[in-house]
Design a protein around this motif. Structure first.
Motif, PDB file in Angstrom:
ATOM      1  N   ASP A 346      45.140   1.746  39.570  1.00 51.54           N
ATOM      2  CA  ASP A 346      45.889   2.075  38.355  1.00 51.54           C
ATOM      3  C   ASP A 346      47.294   2.452  38.809  1.00 51.54           C
ATOM      4  O   ASP A 346      47.547   3.587  39.224  1.00 51.54           O
ATOM      5  CB  ASP A 346      45.212   3.231  37.615  1.00 51.54           C
ATOM      6  CG  ASP A 346      45.917   3.567  36.296  1.00 51.54           C
ATOM      7  OD1 ASP A 346      47.082   3.142  36.121  1.00 51.54           O
ATOM      8  OD2 ASP A 346      45.327   4.265  35.463  1.00 51.54           O
ATOM      9  N   GLU A 351      46.452   5.748  41.085  1.00 48.39           N
ATOM     10  CA  GLU A 351      45.075   6.157  41.338  1.00 48.39           C
ATOM     11  C   GLU A 351      44.260   4.948  41.788  1.00 48.39           C
ATOM     12  O   GLU A 351      44.375   3.864  41.223  1.00 48.39           O
ATOM     13  CB  GLU A 351      44.467   6.753  40.057  1.00 48.39           C
ATOM     14  CG  GLU A 351      42.999   7.115  40.179  1.00 48.39           C
ATOM     15  CD  GLU A 351      42.431   7.575  38.848  1.00 48.39           C
ATOM     16  OE1 GLU A 351      41.276   8.019  38.834  1.00 48.39           O
ATOM     17  OE2 GLU A 351      43.128   7.459  37.815  1.00 48.39           O
ATOM     18  N   ILE A 353      40.502   3.342  42.256  1.00 51.23           N
ATOM     19  CA  ILE A 353      39.174   3.471  41.678  1.00 51.23           C
ATOM     20  C   ILE A 353      38.238   2.532  42.431  1.00 51.23           C
ATOM     21  O   ILE A 353      38.477   1.323  42.501  1.00 51.23           O
ATOM     22  CB  ILE A 353      39.180   3.098  40.183  1.00 51.23           C
ATOM     23  CG1 ILE A 353      40.165   3.998  39.430  1.00 51.23           C
ATOM     24  CG2 ILE A 353      37.788   3.187  39.584  1.00 51.23           C
ATOM     25  CD1 ILE A 353      40.535   3.465  38.064  1.00 51.23           C
ATOM     26  N   LEU A 367      34.158   2.127  36.140  1.00 54.92           N
ATOM     27  CA  LEU A 367      35.321   2.493  35.329  1.00 54.92           C
ATOM     28  C   LEU A 367      35.048   3.591  34.310  1.00 54.92           C
ATOM     29  O   LEU A 367      35.917   3.906  33.496  1.00 54.92           O
ATOM     30  CB  LEU A 367      35.863   1.261  34.592  1.00 54.92           C
ATOM     31  CG  LEU A 367      36.506   0.203  35.485  1.00 54.92           C
ATOM     32  CD1 LEU A 367      35.515  -0.876  35.857  1.00 54.92           C
ATOM     33  CD2 LEU A 367      37.718  -0.418  34.827  1.00 54.92           C
ATOM     34  N   TRP A 370      37.493   6.455  34.313  1.00 54.84           N
ATOM     35  CA  TRP A 370      38.824   5.966  33.933  1.00 54.84           C
ATOM     36  C   TRP A 370      38.891   5.760  32.422  1.00 54.84           C
ATOM     37  O   TRP A 370      39.901   6.091  31.793  1.00 54.84           O
ATOM     38  CB  TRP A 370      39.110   4.673  34.677  1.00 54.84           C
ATOM     39  CG  TRP A 370      40.501   4.138  34.487  1.00 54.84           C
ATOM     40  CD1 TRP A 370      41.653   4.585  35.082  1.00 54.84           C
ATOM     41  CD2 TRP A 370      40.890   3.036  33.647  1.00 54.84           C
ATOM     42  NE1 TRP A 370      42.727   3.839  34.670  1.00 54.84           N
ATOM     43  CE2 TRP A 370      42.297   2.883  33.801  1.00 54.84           C
ATOM     44  CE3 TRP A 370      40.203   2.184  32.805  1.00 54.84           C
ATOM     45  CZ2 TRP A 370      43.006   1.891  33.122  1.00 54.84           C
ATOM     46  CZ3 TRP A 370      40.907   1.194  32.130  1.00 54.84           C
ATOM     47  CH2 TRP A 370      42.293   1.060  32.278  1.00 54.84           C
ATOM     48  N   LYS A 373      39.073   9.325  30.872  1.00 51.45           N
ATOM     49  CA  LYS A 373      40.360   9.963  31.134  1.00 51.45           C
ATOM     50  C   LYS A 373      41.460   9.402  30.240  1.00 51.45           C
ATOM     51  O   LYS A 373      42.313  10.151  29.728  1.00 51.45           O
ATOM     52  CB  LYS A 373      40.726   9.775  32.609  1.00 51.45           C
ATOM     53  CG  LYS A 373      42.094  10.316  32.988  1.00 51.45           C
ATOM     54  CD  LYS A 373      42.393  10.038  34.450  1.00 51.45           C
ATOM     55  CE  LYS A 373      43.802  10.473  34.823  1.00 51.45           C
ATOM     56  NZ  LYS A 373      44.127  10.177  36.240  1.00 51.45           N
ATOM     57  N   ASN A 374      41.436   8.085  30.062  1.00 51.00           N
ATOM     58  CA  ASN A 374      42.498   7.425  29.284  1.00 51.00           C
ATOM     59  C   ASN A 374      42.108   7.187  27.829  1.00 51.00           C
ATOM     60  O   ASN A 374      42.872   6.584  27.081  1.00 51.00           O
ATOM     61  CB  ASN A 374      42.875   6.099  29.950  1.00 51.00           C
ATOM     62  CG  ASN A 374      43.511   6.294  31.309  1.00 51.00           C
ATOM     63  OD1 ASN A 374      44.662   6.713  31.410  1.00 51.00           O
ATOM     64  ND2 ASN A 374      42.764   5.999  32.367  1.00 51.00           N
TER      65      ASN A 374
END
Length: 527
Positions: A346, A351, A353, A367, A370, A373-374
């Protein structure tokens, strides 16, 4: 002009099969090199061996005999060799005069070849294609270029050679390399236990054999390439270890330390194939299926590895995965490994992953955090693009300022799914027709398990979805994309079977632009 058998396409493409002499030659080649070889290297060895064999055979054939030349004179009893007849041998049995108004006077010899008599022109004064100064110059005309032969027939021969070697137990293959089992370094149970310990200290891996070998104390006199091949071969045949390196790279990981979702396909992603006729879909629906790019759709893989954009579906949002679909497959190097460990970068958040590519289950795992988080919703657009380093991809999504949007949220009542429109903060671009969500994940999961246990049909699920989704619009219509997205909350299915049911069941009626209505009075099929 002499043309040896090895210079003909028929010899390599039709007549070729591996002989004991070939096996012995390849075995000796391994003993001489003492290193694993690619199939291309072995093919080049085999081509040269076959050419050398033919030249030796022809030299033995010609020895003590005369090569037939139209300009020469022969006597009864002379032994001749005929290069133009695949170097057939014969004995002169008779001689007579010959004449042709256009060619003039010449002689004709009768030659016994394999019990049959054939006649040939001799004492022929005019230039002829078969004429040469002497026998030795004809042998020199063989001058077979083995590199040229390999360039022309190597690809076909390599495939045949690989299949033939696979039938011989002493020849072993690992990836692109071949070796002889009896020449491999000894890798015993103790070495494998040590390999397991080394990987466990490294949190399961991944590690290459170059990183593992210094801990095993193998015989240092053995060539490093043989050590690498032997350890890779031993690890490959031990269920404790998985090759997760992908194409052109072997990297080992402890199977028991892999994520559960890598060891076993997440239930939400399991697709039980549904029979349907793809030809029943309209061209517009086939185009829509192509656009949706479900990993279980019958689509041809794209050929380029350019950046890709896809919309996230509920099963993958739930499992923390991405589909290994026709659109995404070119981004991942294909190989024989059952799984591949990669890194998604990312770049916006700087970041890395760790993710796992699972070809059999057709998904990419890793994921989940992720997404959370987003706050990526179902229907959100995800970006993937190649990076400069092998096994690394760039990951992103279409960020934007958060806005309150109307979203379809699923609830449950009386063991049925219901949808209502509610406002939610959305911080990325998304497909409005695909977006669905829920605040009661456990309850929706219970409905999914119930649908799986009861093996509910596509038509019964569509009827249930129409009864609630159609209430969200004044026209009582539902888009095909929305039906696909919502149905996958209850049963994993690509668009094809869903669209086929819409086309074939008269209870579902199209109103244009991929919108559909449900008319119970025309219902066919059942729950």
């Amino acid at each position: 002009m002499i043309r040896a058998q090895t210079q003909t396409p028929e010899y390599w493409e039709k007549k070729f099969h591996l002989t004991d002499s070939d096996i012995e030659q390849l075995y000796n080649h391994f003993i001489e090199t003492e290193k694993p070889q690619t199939i291309e290297q072995l093919t080049a060895v085999l081509v040269k061996h076959r050419v050398d064999e033919e030249v030796r055979r022809l030299e033995r054939t010609v020895e003590g005999r005369q090569i037939y030349q139209p300009q020469d004179i022969y006597e009864v009893g002379d032994e001749l060799v005929f290069p133009a007849l695949d170097f057939a041998q014969g004995t002169v049995a008779g001689l007579r005069p010959g004449f042709n108004p256009q060619e003039g006077n010449f002689q004709v010899v009768a030659v016994e070849i394999d019990g049959k008599t054939r006649e040939f022109v001799v004492s022929y004064a005019k230039p002829h294609l078969l004429s040469s100064d002497d026998g030795q110059s004809l042998i020199e005309l063989l001058d077979i270029d083995t590199e040229l032969l390999y360039d022309e027939y190597g690809e076909v021969l390599a495939e045949k050679l690989g299949l033939a070697l696979a039938e011989h137990s002493d020849f072993v293959q690992l990836g692109f390399l071949w070796f002889v089992e009896s020449l491999m370094a000894e890798v015993n149970v103790g070495h494998l236990h040590l390999s397991e310990a080394v990987l466990e200290i490294s949190e399961g891996g991944p590690m290459t054999v170059e990183e593992i070998l210094p801990n095993l104390d193998l015989d240092p006199s053995i060539d490093p390439s043989v050590q690498r091949f032997s350890l890779n071969y031993a690890l490959y045949h031990d269920d404790r270890f998985d090759d997760v390196g992908g194409k052109d790279r072997v990297a080992w990981f402890l199977h028991r330390l892999e994520p559960k979702e890598v060891q076993e396909i997440p239930g939400r992603l399991v697709y039980r194939p549904i029979e349907y006729d793809p030809a029943s879909l309209s061209p517009q629906l086939r185009a829509l299926e192509q656009e949706l790019d479900d990993e279980w759709s019958q689509l041809e893989s794209e050929s380029d590895s350019q950046p890709k954009v896809l919309a996230l579906t509920f099963p993958h949002r739930w499992a923390g995965t991405l589909p290994l679909s026709a659109r995404l497959q070119p981004l991942f190097a294909s190989g024989s490994a059952a799984r591949q460990r990669i890194v998604l970068v990312d770049e916006e958040a700087e970041e890395n992953i760790v993710a796992w590519v699972m070809p059999e289950g057709r998904y990419i795992y890793g994921l989940g955090d992720w997404y959370e988080k987003n706050e990526i919703p179902v229907g959100g657009f995800i970006h993937l693009s190649p990076a400069d380093e092998a096994g690394v991809l760039k990951l992103g999504y279409e960020r934007r300022g958060k806005h309150r949007e109307w979203v379809r949220l699923a609830t449950t009542s009386d063991n049925r799914i219901n949808f209502e429109l509610k406002r939610r903060q959305i911080g990325c671009e998304y497909d409005d027709l695909l977006i669905v969500g829920t605040d009661v994940v456990a309850a929706i999961d219970a409905l999914w398990r119930r649908a799986e246990a009861n093996q509910r049909s596509i038509v019964s699920l569509l009827i249930e979805l129409f009864s609630t989704l159609s209430d969200l619009t004044p026209q009582k219509t539902v888009h095909a994309k929305t039906l696909y997205s919502a149905l996958n909350m209850l049963r994993r299915s690509p668009p094809g079977p869903i669209f086929a049911e819409l086309m074939n069941n008269p209870a579902f009626q199209t109103v244009g632009d991929h919108y559909w209505m449900f008319d119970k009075s025309h219902l066919q099929g059942g729950r």
